[in-house]
Design a protein around this motif. Sequence first.
Motif, short mmCIF file in Angstrom:
data_model
loop_
_atom_site.label_atom_id
_atom_site.label_comp_id
_atom_site.label_asym_id
_atom_site.label_seq_id
_atom_site.Cartn_x
_atom_site.Cartn_y
_atom_site.Cartn_z
N ILE A 52 -7.35 17.12 -17.81
CA ILE A 52 -6.99 15.66 -17.88
C ILE A 52 -5.89 15.34 -17.36
O ILE A 52 -5.50 14.34 -16.80
N GLY A 53 -4.79 16.56 -17.20
CA GLY A 53 -3.65 16.20 -16.55
C GLY A 53 -3.54 15.96 -15.14
O GLY A 53 -3.07 15.26 -14.40
N SER A 54 -4.54 16.91 -14.49
CA SER A 54 -4.93 16.71 -13.12
C SER A 54 -5.27 15.37 -12.59
O SER A 54 -4.90 14.80 -11.50
N ASP A 55 -6.26 14.57 -13.40
CA ASP A 55 -6.76 13.40 -13.26
C ASP A 55 -5.68 12.41 -13.56
O ASP A 55 -5.46 11.42 -12.48
N LEU A 56 -4.79 12.37 -14.43
CA LEU A 56 -3.57 11.60 -14.73
C LEU A 56 -2.67 11.70 -13.54
O LEU A 56 -2.23 10.61 -13.21
N VAL A 57 -2.31 12.74 -13.23
CA VAL A 57 -1.27 12.82 -12.15
C VAL A 57 -1.60 12.10 -10.86
O VAL A 57 -1.28 11.40 -10.10
N ARG A 58 -3.12 12.45 -10.42
CA ARG A 58 -3.54 11.67 -9.14
C ARG A 58 -3.70 10.03 -9.55
O ARG A 58 -3.47 9.42 -8.43
N GLN A 102 -13.12 -4.82 3.50
CA GLN A 102 -13.40 -6.19 2.72
C GLN A 102 -12.13 -6.57 2.14
O GLN A 102 -11.55 -7.72 1.60
N PHE A 103 -11.38 -5.50 1.34
CA PHE A 103 -10.46 -5.87 0.38
C PHE A 103 -9.08 -5.07 1.00
O PHE A 103 -8.03 -5.28 0.12
N GLY A 104 -8.84 -4.13 1.72
CA GLY A 104 -7.68 -3.72 2.17
C GLY A 104 -7.35 -2.40 1.53
O GLY A 104 -8.09 -2.00 0.57
N TYR A 105 -6.31 -1.79 1.84
CA TYR A 105 -5.82 -0.40 1.25
C TYR A 105 -5.55 -0.48 -0.02
O TYR A 105 -5.55 0.51 -0.70
N THR A 106 -4.74 -1.46 -0.37
CA THR A 106 -4.20 -1.71 -1.74
C THR A 106 -5.44 -1.35 -2.56
O THR A 106 -5.28 -0.86 -3.90
N ALA A 107 -6.51 -2.50 -2.39
CA ALA A 107 -7.70 -2.17 -3.31
C ALA A 107 -8.21 -1.00 -3.29
O ALA A 107 -8.84 -0.40 -4.37
N ALA A 108 -8.37 -0.26 -2.19
CA ALA A 108 -8.68 1.43 -1.90
C ALA A 108 -7.82 2.20 -3.02
O ALA A 108 -8.22 2.94 -3.75
N PHE A 109 -6.52 1.88 -2.83
CA PHE A 109 -5.91 2.73 -3.59
C PHE A 109 -6.21 2.56 -5.39
O PHE A 109 -6.05 3.46 -6.04
N ALA A 110 -6.31 1.18 -5.57
CA ALA A 110 -6.11 0.73 -6.98
C ALA A 110 -7.56 1.45 -7.43
O ALA A 110 -7.69 2.10 -8.69
N LEU A 111 -8.63 1.32 -6.78
CA LEU A 111 -9.99 1.54 -7.13
C LEU A 111 -10.05 3.10 -7.17
O LEU A 111 -10.47 3.67 -8.29
N ASN A 112 -9.24 4.10 -6.24
CA ASN A 112 -8.97 5.26 -6.43
C ASN A 112 -8.54 5.85 -7.63
O ASN A 112 -8.86 6.68 -8.60
N GLY A 113 -7.38 5.22 -7.99
CA GLY A 113 -6.53 5.53 -9.15
C GLY A 113 -7.45 5.34 -10.40
O GLY A 113 -7.17 6.06 -11.43
N VAL A 114 -8.10 4.08 -10.44
CA VAL A 114 -8.89 3.87 -11.58
C VAL A 114 -10.03 4.91 -11.89
O VAL A 114 -10.35 5.12 -12.93
N THR A 115 -10.61 5.33 -10.86
CA THR A 115 -11.58 6.65 -10.92
C THR A 115 -11.28 7.64 -11.77
O THR A 115 -11.90 8.43 -12.65
N PHE A 116 -10.10 8.24 -11.28
CA PHE A 116 -9.25 9.27 -11.74
C PHE A 116 -8.99 8.95 -13.41
O PHE A 116 -9.10 9.76 -14.15
N LEU A 117 -8.67 7.72 -13.65
CA LEU A 117 -8.24 7.16 -15.06
C LEU A 117 -9.40 7.62 -15.81
O LEU A 117 -9.26 8.01 -17.14
N VAL A 118 -10.57 6.80 -15.23
CA VAL A 118 -11.92 6.99 -16.29
C VAL A 118 -12.08 8.29 -16.64
O VAL A 118 -12.81 8.92 -17.62
N SER A 119 -12.03 9.24 -15.49
CA SER A 119 -12.38 10.78 -15.44
C SER A 119 -11.62 11.17 -16.71
O SER A 119 -12.28 12.12 -17.66
N ALA A 120 -10.33 10.88 -16.83
CA ALA A 120 -9.49 11.44 -17.81
C ALA A 120 -9.84 11.13 -19.08
O ALA A 120 -9.62 11.78 -20.15
#
Length: 481
Positions: A71-77, A155-173
Motif C-alpha cells: 500500500i505504501g509503495s502505491d501511495l508514494v508513486r 489527445q490529452f497531453g502529459y499532464t493528463a497522462a501523469f494524472a491517470l497514472n497517479g490514479v491507477t496507483f491510488l486505486v491499487s492502494a
Amino acid sequence: MKHFRLLVFGNAISGYGSYLNMVALNVFVYQVTGSAFAAGLFMAVRLLTSVAAGFVSGRLVSRFDRKALMIGSDLVRSVMLLVLIPLPDTARLPVLFALAVAMGACTTLHQVALRSSVPEIVGPEKRLKANGLLVTGRSLAMIAGFASSGLVIAQFGYTAAFALNGVTFLVSAVILALLPIRTRSAVAPGASGDTGDTGAAESGDGAVARKEDDAGRAAGRWVSWALLRSLPVMAAMMAVRGADGLGSSSHNVALPVFSDALDPANPATFMSQFLATWAIGHIVAQQATSRYADRTGHSFGEKAFAVGAVVMSVAFILAFAGLPTVPAVAVALIAGMADGFTEIVYVTKLQETPDAQRGQMFGISAAVENGGFGLGMILCSLTLEFYSPIAVVGLFHGVAIAFCLGFLAFLARRGRRGTPAAEPPGSEPSAPGEAVSEPAPVAAAPGAAGVEAAAAERAATGPGDAATESGAARAAKGDEA
C-alpha cells in the motif's frame, strides 16, 4: 481465491500505470531537455534504483507487514506523480529524477512483497494457479499500457497522462487496503527474530530476548547469501534468470531497430504485432499451467524451467530472422508462452522458501534479474552500433541458452552422484539414503544465541537417548535449532 482475484485486478491496474509512465516519463524527459543523454540518464537512474532496491526490499519484506508495504509503495508513486501536475514543465525536470528513484524502488518493493505473500494468501497448493493469474494480469496491463500511452499523450497531453497514472496507483492502494488478506505466516515474526513483548514473555527473560534479536540482526545481512549457499539449485536458477534478463534486454533494444528495417514507413507495425502476440502467449501459458495443476495436482520442476528457458531464447532469436508473417507470429506466440511458463515455474519454486526468508530470496532475485536486464541494455545498445539485430539477439540469447544447458548438466550430475544439497546452518547432516533434493532452509537467522541454545539442548540429551534417537527426530531438532 476470490480475494486474490481482486488483488490481481488491483495489481493489473497499477501495472497499467507502470507501463503507461514508462512511455510518458521517458518521452517527456527527452522532449523537455532535447537531450538523449538526459533521457538515458533518467532510465539508468530508475533501473539502478531497482537493482539496489532488491536487496533492501528483501529485508523490509522480512521484517514488516507486506500488505502495508505494498500500500505504501502505491501511495508514494501516486503522490509523486500527482505532485507533477501543477508544476510548469521547467520545474518538473528536477522532480522527475526524484520520481525515477521512487518508481524504481517502489516498483521493486511492491513486486517482492506481493510475490513473497502469495503462499500465505492462497495456500501452498494454489501457488501455481495464483502466479499464473498474476502473469496474465500483468500481460494484459502491458498491452493496455503500451497501446494507450501514445493515444493518451497525443489527445490529452502529459499532464493528463501523469494524472491517470497517479490514479491507477491510488486505486491499487485502496483495493489492497480493503482486502481482508494475510500476507505473513503466523510464526514469521518470531521466527525471524523480531523484537516485541511477545518474544520476551515467551522466553521469560527480556534481556535474553534482546540479546538474541541483536545477534540475529547482526547476522541478517548475510543470511540471504547463506541461504543461497545452502540451496545451490535455487542459486543456479537465479543465475539462469539473470542470464534471461541479459537475453531479454537484447530483443527489447533490437526490436525498434529491426522493425524500422522491415518497414521504414510503418516501423511500429511489426513491433506492436510482436508484443501483442507475445503477451497472448503469456496468457496461454497461464491457462495451460493452471489446468495442468488442477488436473494432476502437480507443479513443474527445475528441468522444465530450464527447457522452457531454452525454448524461449530460441524463439526470440528466430523472431529476428526475417521470417514470413505467419511463422513470425508463431514464434512470437511460442516465445510468449515459454516466457510466461518459465516465470510461473520459477516464482512457484522460489515460494517454497520458508516465510521468514522468502522475502530476502525474492529481493536477491529481483536484484539479479534487474541487474542482468540493465547490464544487457547497456551492452546491447553499444553492440547494435556495429552488428545487426539478429547477431546481437543471437549473441545475448545464446549466453542465456548456455546458462540453461549448464544448469541442466548441473542437475544431471547431481542426479548421477546422488549428492545432497549443502545443509543450511544449524541443521543436522542428511541421513544416508535420503532423497536428493533441495533442503528447506531453517526458519531463523543464524546467530550466537541460537548456537548456544542448540548446544545447551544437545548437552541436555543423555547418551542413551542420543544412541536410540531416530533420524527423523534428529532432523526435527536440526530444524528447531
